[in-house]
Structures are given as structure tokens and as C-alpha cells.
Scaffold this motif. Structure first.
Motif, PDB file in Angstrom:
ATOM      1  N   LEU A   1     -10.280  -0.794  -2.180  1.00 39.29           N
ATOM      2  CA  LEU A   1      -8.963  -1.043  -2.760  1.00 39.29           C
ATOM      3  C   LEU A   1      -8.661  -2.535  -2.814  1.00 39.29           C
ATOM      4  CD1 LEU A   1      -6.706   1.733  -1.162  1.00 39.29           C
ATOM      5  CD2 LEU A   1      -7.078   1.358  -3.598  1.00 39.29           C
ATOM      6  N   ARG A   2      -8.952  -3.223  -1.719  1.00 38.57           N
ATOM      7  CA  ARG A   2      -8.692  -4.670  -1.656  1.00 38.57           C
ATOM      8  C   ARG A   2      -9.502  -5.418  -2.704  1.00 38.57           C
ATOM      9  NH1 ARG A   2     -11.211  -5.927   2.824  1.00 38.57           N
ATOM     10  NH2 ARG A   2     -12.923  -6.871   1.651  1.00 38.57           N
TER      11      ARG A   2
ATOM     12  N   SER B   1      -3.456  -4.150  -9.416  1.00 43.81           N
ATOM     13  CA  SER B   1      -3.348  -2.883  -8.692  1.00 43.81           C
ATOM     14  C   SER B   1      -4.651  -2.115  -8.754  1.00 43.81           C
ATOM     15  CB  SER B   1      -2.228  -2.014  -9.284  1.00 43.81           C
ATOM     16  OG  SER B   1      -0.978  -2.617  -9.105  1.00 43.81           O
TER      17      SER B   1
ATOM     18  N   ALA C   1       2.898  -1.593   4.444  1.00 45.76           N
ATOM     19  CA  ALA C   1       2.057  -0.400   4.508  1.00 45.76           C
ATOM     20  C   ALA C   1       2.635   0.651   5.445  1.00 45.76           C
ATOM     21  CB  ALA C   1       0.650  -0.781   4.953  1.00 45.76           C
TER      22      ALA C   1
ATOM     23  N   LEU D   1      -7.201  -5.130   4.956  1.00 46.69           N
ATOM     24  CA  LEU D   1      -6.608  -5.675   3.733  1.00 46.69           C
ATOM     25  C   LEU D   1      -6.380  -7.178   3.807  1.00 46.69           C
ATOM     26  CD1 LEU D   1      -4.025  -2.939   2.685  1.00 46.69           C
ATOM     27  CD2 LEU D   1      -6.397  -3.218   1.976  1.00 46.69           C
TER      28      LEU D   1
ATOM     29  N   LEU E   1     -10.463   1.242   2.131  1.00 47.64           N
ATOM     30  CA  LEU E   1      -9.548   0.098   2.183  1.00 47.64           C
ATOM     31  C   LEU E   1     -10.194  -1.151   1.596  1.00 47.64           C
ATOM     32  CD1 LEU E   1      -8.051   0.586   5.761  1.00 47.64           C
ATOM     33  CD2 LEU E   1      -6.819   0.823   3.599  1.00 47.64           C
TER      34      LEU E   1
ATOM     35  N   LEU F   1       0.864  -1.187   0.000  1.00 46.54           N
ATOM     36  CA  LEU F   1       0.000   0.000   0.000  1.00 46.54           C
ATOM     37  C   LEU F   1       0.893   1.228   0.000  1.00 46.54           C
ATOM     38  CD1 LEU F   1      -2.915   1.073   0.148  1.00 46.54           C
ATOM     39  CD2 LEU F   1      -2.690   1.058   2.651  1.00 46.54           C
TER      40      LEU F   1
ATOM     41  N   SER G   1      -6.107   1.965  -7.499  1.00 45.77           N
ATOM     42  CA  SER G   1      -5.826   3.273  -6.907  1.00 45.77           C
ATOM     43  C   SER G   1      -7.117   3.983  -6.587  1.00 45.77           C
ATOM     44  CB  SER G   1      -4.994   4.133  -7.871  1.00 45.77           C
ATOM     45  OG  SER G   1      -3.744   3.533  -8.135  1.00 45.77           O
TER      46      SER G   1
ATOM     47  N   ILE H   1      -5.411  -0.881   8.920  1.00 47.39           N
ATOM     48  CA  ILE H   1      -5.078  -1.197   7.529  1.00 47.39           C
ATOM     49  C   ILE H   1      -4.831  -2.701   7.362  1.00 47.39           C
ATOM     50  CG2 ILE H   1      -3.276  -0.937   5.769  1.00 47.39           C
ATOM     51  CD1 ILE H   1      -2.972   1.981   6.712  1.00 47.39           C
TER      52      ILE H   1
ATOM     53  N   PHE I   1      -4.109   6.902  -2.859  1.00 49.72           N
ATOM     54  CA  PHE I   1      -3.376   5.701  -2.445  1.00 49.72           C
ATOM     55  C   PHE I   1      -3.501   4.610  -3.511  1.00 49.72           C
ATOM     56  CE2 PHE I   1      -4.843   7.917   1.334  1.00 49.72           C
ATOM     57  CZ  PHE I   1      -3.653   8.078   2.039  1.00 49.72           C
ATOM     58  N   ASN I   2      -2.476   3.749  -3.539  1.00 47.04           N
ATOM     59  CA  ASN I   2      -2.453   2.632  -4.483  1.00 47.04           C
ATOM     60  C   ASN I   2      -2.158   1.339  -3.723  1.00 47.04           C
ATOM     61  OD1 ASN I   2      -0.327   0.770  -6.119  1.00 47.04           O
ATOM     62  ND2 ASN I   2      -1.933   1.525  -7.498  1.00 47.04           N
ATOM     63  N   LEU I   3      -2.919   0.298  -4.055  1.00 48.86           N
ATOM     64  CA  LEU I   3      -2.680  -1.032  -3.485  1.00 48.86           C
ATOM     65  C   LEU I   3      -2.295  -1.981  -4.613  1.00 48.86           C
ATOM     66  CD1 LEU I   3      -2.791  -3.067  -1.102  1.00 48.86           C
ATOM     67  CD2 LEU I   3      -5.189  -3.496  -1.745  1.00 48.86           C
TER      68      LEU I   3
END
Length: 637
Positions: free
Chosen positions: A509-510, A454, A493, A478, A506, A434, A456, A474, A441-443
Motif C-alpha cells: 500500500l505504501r 491513493s 490509522a 507506513l 502495508l 489509512l 487500495s 501499521i 483497505f485504502n491508503l
């Protein structure tokens, strides 16, 4: 706003391609879509399944839609799906077969399992071809020929020993597949015609009536009775647990479990068993690896003895032995649990160290079965209503159950209950990173095979009041991968712990990164390519009898193009008018009854007679080849 991207690893280099020869494949049966899914979850690297028609298990056909769904699931783990179209075909069926093959290819299947060489003369898609065991693959010449005409994988005959397997594997580029578990045909596969001759149900057409499991009498030519009411052609089941490493050393790379008609608990249990056995071998053998991805977890301790089997034998892998058949019954006896020491009106007591359960199934042999008729069932069964230690209560006590009788358990209710639920899980370990980007933010989620996904998200950055608490939040959000195919290994992270990131963001993103990783894995999968076909390589024989199983004009044209001059019709076309071998087998009844001329001095290999009801079959012994021929007439004429 959010965005998603994925990344595939580079195309395989020469070293990666070379390593394919060191990949191990556990190949499991799939009666249907759900069976296939469970086989993969329990450890299969590939599954084989019947298509809409023309499979060697006619009762295990599947729709193209179900095959496509299974393919999509399998390819997530880079596991493969092979479709069996392995019966001999008539001229009238070739057009339909061609259409089905194209549908199978378009559904994404990885290979086609074939018996009838007429298929090679059709307009085929570029699908990999595997040579079914029904093609009777026993010799180096045969396997090398199959390789040259386009077969990338060959299922060897079950009758071969380690030396023969090694000799074949060392002289071919085709991947060697070998049966390691399940039912054994007493005849060489593809060389059995007794079912067609007696019942008009051809084993080569997927309709075997399993006459080999019937009780028989055995006599000499002079009429001396050697055996009565015995299942003389019924073999025990294959179990190569003790020989897996030796088979790897001999060159086997695909380890096949029989059983497209077995129940789901069998598929789960036996697949898990061999996955664990092969896991242990691969962990201590440098260079070997599984051909698919993912680590398997099982909620039970696999035990193949608790699933349907007729006893176990390693057959001829370690040369000939006396343990390959059980003449008493072709049914599942289960494990010996002890002897009856008391029989009361509503219960029995067994001298046993086994823990019994309510609902267990027991069986035993009728003490009087030696005098029973051929049609009588010698095996008896009883179900436990309630177990109090070794005191077992039943609804109705069988009259023939007496003290001293040996009892088997052929249904372990507790074990089966575990298998009836979710009992296998297969996960892909992933790492997460992360990171802060300009707009949010980018995961990135990466698996161990080079695939990445990925996601974002654009968000206003807010400093956290408690960075340690934020980092814990976090990690908690995740790592929630329980409903996915993945399991978190490492999370990086630290660089964003100073920011407050809402739980909802979060989670998004996941989810988005997981979805992108799935796309990457799917798009990165490559089906095996079809091998080039050599149309000029000569076949090793110039004439073929009915044993060649040529049932259509395309198969005949194939062999003629490869130099065969004289070709007889398949037995199923009813052109064989005289008595002929209906089975050719390595199982020798002379050897079983200690009458083998090679073992006992002064005995001649004279014919015997096998009685099945009113029918009599002549047994002829080819001692040079160590084979027995079961000879009779075609009753369909």
C-alpha cells in the motif's frame, strides 16, 4: 487485488498567480546532470545548465538525454531547469541552434537563456526566454524592451546598485534575476573583447581566456610606474550574503550563483549556504515563499569561505568601495589561519587557533614576490601530511617558508570529506490516512501542496488480537519512507487498528500510494509559458556599434524590424580595424590608486598604460559615467 489513483490540486486562481511575484528563487549552476541533482537536493529552486552547444561555458556542455533526466528529477520538487544557449551565433550555426532549442523544449526544460537576439527570429517552440547577463542589461529602457519582445526573466548586470535595481524592477513585469555569488567579470558582461583580440577566443562565444586574471604593470602616460607584477584587472568574488534582504526589497526574485565550471563541493556548499540564509529571511517575512517544494537538510554547516573564492566583495550593490579587487593573486587563498613561528626540516609550527587536519592544503605568498617577473607565480603551496596540533609535518619543506609569513588554508580536508559524501537531503512532508473500505483497505498520501496518491487492496479482514500492537506495526511500516522523496508528518490509522494487516500488504500500500503521489506531482507540474512578443516596439537606439554583438543576419533583421538603422558587425567578425575599447568596466584603477579626480582635488583624468607582457593597452577614464575603458588593437587582423 489492488488499485491506484492520484489527485491534482485545482488550477491556480488569480490570487495564486499574483503570489508568484512573492516567490523567491535560488538559482544554482549545474555543470552536468549530477551537479544539477545535488544543487536541488541542497536547496536550489532552479538550476541552469549548458546544452549540447552554444553555451557561454563551452567546456560545460550536456546531452539532451541528461537534460531530460535532470528535468524529470527537478520537476518532482517543482524546481525548474533553465538551459543556457547564450553565445552569439554565426549564420552557419542558426539552423543547428534552432534544432537544439526544439530538443531542449521537448526534453521538458523550463526556459532558455539567450544572448543572441537572432534566436528570436527563428521558428521557436513555446518555451520561456530569459535574457542572459551577456546582453548587458543595465538600463530601464533595455529591460522594458526585452520584456516587450518576449523575455519573462532578465539577468541584470552585476554592476548595478540597489537603487538602480529597484528602479528597474519597479517598471517591468519581467522577473528580475541577479548574481549573488561567484566570479566577477571585470568588464560589463557581453562587452569584453580582449580575449578575442589577443587569443582568438571570444568571451561572447563561450571561450574566454581570462586575460583579466594575468599580472600587469601600470604606468602613467609619462612613464611613471604605479604598480608592477600585479593582477590589476582581477576582481574578488561576489558575495551578497549581507545584502539578500535588501535585494529582495529592491525587487530581485531570482538569486543566482555563478559557477558552471566549479567543482561539486562548491555547488553543494554555496547552495546550502544561501538556502539557509534565504530560509531565515522568508520565515520572518510574511507573504514570501520559495518557488519550489521541499524542506532541505544538510549534514554540514555551510561556509562559502571554504570553497573556491578570490576573497569576497559585494561589488557595487552598496555603491563604489575600495574592496572589490585583490591585486596579489587571482587564485584561491582560503582563510587566514595564522603566522609561521618556527620552521624545521620536516615540520613547521603556526601560531593559530584553527584545528588542522591531515591532508589540509596551505598557501602563502613568497616574501620576495615584489621583485618577481610578470610570468612568475607569487603564491606558494604546501600539503600537510600529518597534523599534531599546530605542529604540521610536510613531505618537503619549501625553502622560502620563513617565520613571520602569513599562512592561508585553501583546502580543509575534513570539510571536503563531508561534502564528498551524501551531504544534502530534500524531503516533502506528507500526511497519511489509512481507511477501511468495503473490500479491504485504502491508503491516501497527501503532500502540503494539494497533491494526493491513493492505493487500495482487497483482502479478507481479520480482527487483531492486540489493537495497540497492530497500530504500532501499521505506523512502523507506513513511515518507512527513507528511500523516497517524502517524510511522514501525520498518520491517521485509528479506525483500522482493530484489524490485522500483514506487513507485506502495508508495504505494498505504501509503495503504490507513493508511486501514485509521484505521478500526481509530475502531472500537476506546469511549465512557465512563453511570453507574447511585440514585433513593433522600437529599440531605444537608432544605431549599434560592434558593442551590439550582432553576428548574424537574423540578429540584424531583428534590430532593423525594431527601428535600428545603422548596425555594425560584432567585434568577432574582425571588422574593427582601429584601436577600440576591448573592455568597459566600472573597476577604475585611478580610484584604486587614489588618483580619482572626484576624490582628490587637482588631479586630471589622463590616460594610463596597462602592460601585459609585451603588450600595452591604453586606459581611458570616463569620469562622467565612472567607467574605465581598456583600449587596444585586434591582433587577429
Amino acid at each position: 487485488m489492488s488499485s491506484v489513483s492520484y489527485c491534482n490540486p485545482k488550477t491556480m486562481d488569480d490570487a495564486s498567480i499574483s503570489s508568484l511575484s512573492q516567490s523567491i528563487e535560488l538559482l544554482a549552476p549545474a555543470k552536468n546532470l549530477e551537479f544539477g541533482r545535488q544543487a536541488i537536493l541542497h536547496g536550489a529552486d532552479a538550476v541552469y545548465i549548458g546544452g549540447p552547444a552554444f553555451g557561454a561555458r563551452a567546456a560545460a556542455g550536456n546531452s539532451i538525454e541528461d537534460i531530460a533526466e535532470l528535468v524529470e528529477f527537478a520537476h518532482l520538487y517543482h524546481a525548474q531547469v533553465f538551459v543556457a544557449l547564450n553565445t552569439i551565433l554565426s549564420d552557419a550555426e542558426l539552423t543547428q541552434a534552432q534544432e537544439i532549442i526544439w530538443q531542449i523544449y521537448e526534453a521538458g526544460a523550463d526556459a532558455l537563456i539567450v544572448q543572441d537576439v537572432g534566436i528570436l527570429e527563428l521558428d521557436l517552440p513555446p518555451i520561456a526566454l530569459h535574457a542572459s547577463t551577456q546582453m548587458d542589461n543595465r538600463s530601464i529602457d533595455k529591460v522594458k524592451f526585452l520584456e516587450r519582445v518576449g523575455f519573462s526573466q532578465v539577468v541584470l548586470a552585476r554592476e548595478l546598485n540597489l537603487e538602480q535595481i529597484n528602479e528597474i524592477a519597479s517598471q517591468t513585469k519581467a522577473r528580475i534575476e541577479f548574481f549573488i555569488h561567484g566570479a566577477l567579470c571585470v568588464s560589463y558582461s557581453g562587452q569584453c573583447y580582449i580575449s578575442h583580440a589577443f587569443t582568438n577566443r571570444s568571451a561572447n562565444r563561450g571561450e574566454c581566456s581570462q586575460m583579466c586574471r594575468l599580472p600587469c604593470n601600470l604606468t602613467t602616460r609619462q612613464g611613471e610606474v604605479l604598480a608592477e607584477n600585479q593582477h590589476l584587472l582581477s576582481l574578488k568574488d561576489n558575495n551578497q550574503t549581507a545584502n539578500l534582504e535588501a535585494l529582495i526589497d529592491a525587487g530581485v526574485r531570482s538569486f543566482k550563483i555563478e559557477g558552471r565550471l566549479k567543482d561539486l563541493s562548491y555547488v553543494k556548499n554555496v547552495t546550502a549556504h544561501y538556502r539557509q540564509q534565504l530560509d531565515a529571511i522568508i520565515k520572518r517575512r510574511e507573504g514570501f515563499h520559495f518557488s519550489s517544494h521541499g524542506e532541505c537538510e544538510h549534514s554540514f554547516t555551510p561556509n562559502p569561505d571554504k570553497s573556491f573564492n578570490r576573497g569576497k566583495t559585494d561589488y557595487f550593490v552598496n555603491q563604489r568601495s575600495h574592496d572589490i579587487a585583490d591585486f596579489r593573486s587571482p587564485k584561491y587563498l582560503g582563510e587566514v589561519v595564522g603566522k609561521v613561528i618556527k620552521v624545521a626540516k620536516d615540520h613547521l609550527v603556526i601560531d593559530s587557533k584553527v584545528t588542522f587536519n591531515n591532508g589540509d592544503g596551505l598557501c602563502y605568498f613568497d616574501p620576495k614576490y615584489q621583485g618577481a617577473k610578470l610570468s612568475d607565480d607569487k603564491l606558494r603551496g604546501v600539503r600537510i601530511n600529518r597534523a599534531q596540533g599546530n605542529q604540521l609535518f610536510v613531505a618537503k619543506m619549501p625553502k622560502d617558508l620563513k617565520p613571520g609569513v602569513v599562512v592561508y588554508r585553501n583546502h580543509d580536508h575534513s570539510f571536503e570529506s563531508v561534502l564528498s559524501k551524501d551531504s544534502g537531503k530534500r524531503v516533502l512532508a506528507v500526511d497519511m490516512q489509512l481507511r477501511e473500505v468495503n473490500t479491504g483497505f485504502n491508503l491516501t498520501i497527501s503532500d502540503k501542496f494539494g497533491y494526493q496518491g491513493s492505493a487500495s487492496i482487497e483482502v479478507e479482514k481479520i480482527l487483531a488480537q492486540d489493537s495497540a500492537k497492530t497500530l504500532a506495526s501499521i505506523k512502523k511500516q507506513l513511515s518507512k519512507l527513507g528511500s523516497t522523496y517524502f517524510a511522514l508528518d501525520d498518520l491517521d490509522a485509528l479506525s483500522v487498528q482493530q484489524y490485522f494487516i500483514p506487513t507485506s500488504m502495508l508495504n505494498k500500500l505504501r509503495r503504490d500510494a507513493v508511486a501514485a503521489l509521484l505521478v500526481a506531482r509530475h502531472q500537476g507540474y506546469r511549465r512557465p509559458e512563453a511570453w507574447r512578443k511585440d514585433g513593433n516596439i522600437p529599440y531605444s537606439e537608432r544605431s549599434l556599434s560592434y558593442l551590439g554583438n550582432v553576428a548574424n543576419s537574423q540578429a540584424k533583421a531583428f534590430y532593423q524590424r525594431h527601428g535600428v538603422i545603422q548596425i555594425e558587425d560584432a567585434y568577432e567578425m574582425n571588422q574593427v580595424k582601429q584601436d577600440a575599447p576591448l573592455m568597459i568596466t566600472k573597476h577604475c584603477l585611478r580610484y584604486s590608486f587614489n588618483l580619482c579626480p572626484k576624490e582628490v582635488e587637482g588631479i586630471k583624468a589622463e590616460p594610463m598604460v596597462l602592460e601585459m607582457g609585451r603588450d600595452k593597452l591604453k586606459l581611458i577614464f570616463d569620469c562622467l559615467k565612472c567607467e574605465m575603458l581598456v583600449v587596444g588593437a585586434n591582433k587577429q587582423l
